[in-house]
Design an enzyme around this catalytic site. Sequence first.
Site, PDB file in Angstrom:
ATOM      1  N   GLY A 170     -62.473  65.593  34.932  1.00 59.28           N
ATOM      2  CA  GLY A 170     -63.617  65.964  35.761  1.00 59.28           C
ATOM      3  C   GLY A 170     -64.561  64.941  35.794  1.00 59.28           C
ATOM      4  N   CYS A 171     -64.771  64.415  34.754  1.00 59.04           N
ATOM      5  CA  CYS A 171     -65.840  63.315  34.665  1.00 59.04           C
ATOM      6  C   CYS A 171     -65.571  61.742  35.516  1.00 59.04           C
ATOM      7  CB  CYS A 171     -66.180  63.052  33.006  1.00 59.04           C
ATOM      8  SG  CYS A 171     -66.703  64.478  32.174  1.00 59.04           S
ATOM      9  N   THR A 172     -64.329  61.757  35.155  1.00 57.16           N
ATOM     10  CA  THR A 172     -63.589  60.611  36.151  1.00 57.16           C
ATOM     11  C   THR A 172     -63.988  60.557  37.527  1.00 57.16           C
ATOM     12  OG1 THR A 172     -62.145  60.249  34.315  1.00 57.16           O
ATOM     13  CG2 THR A 172     -61.625  58.977  36.505  1.00 57.16           C
TER      14      THR A 172
ATOM     15  N   GLY B  17     -67.716  60.514  38.419  1.00 53.53           N
ATOM     16  CA  GLY B  17     -68.108  58.996  38.606  1.00 53.53           C
ATOM     17  C   GLY B  17     -67.327  58.233  39.729  1.00 53.53           C
TER      18      GLY B  17
END
Length: 167
Positions: A62-64, A67
Amino acid sequence: MKNFLVKILILLGIVKSGIAIEEGQPAYNFKLYNESNKLVQLSDYKGKWVILYFYPKAGTPGCTTQGKEYSKLYDKFVSVNAVVFGISTDDIESIKKFKEKYGFKHSLLSDPKGEVAKAYDVKTFFGLCSRDTILINPEGKVEKIYRGVDPASDPHKVLDYISKKSN
């Protein structure tokens, strides 16, 4: 039910919460180090829209996704006088590797003690930030608070909001 559970976790000390910040209030003037170990402070960006997107952990799916989406839209954010910062409790080395691996155009900031997260009432679960976005207007006030955002759509919603306000 969700708010009740969060309150229980706060009472147990599993989740940490700051003082509730509200839209329209002056933004907390933080100082954090970025992926290049350079000190970044909010006051240096007065006159610009500032997006602070909090994410749990560098390198997770999710963070990838979040970003990458902010990075894809980076030039559009610049065109509406905005700067983007991703913030997590990861250390500087972790955010440096994360940024380099995916070639993010925007800066990542390390908030290892969760102090900035707390100032913006971003919940931390076992030291990981919840996925919240704080939008600060050019006057230095909290314009919008987005809680529990979707990593793929969050950057688009924020850009759409700023674009409408800028016209």
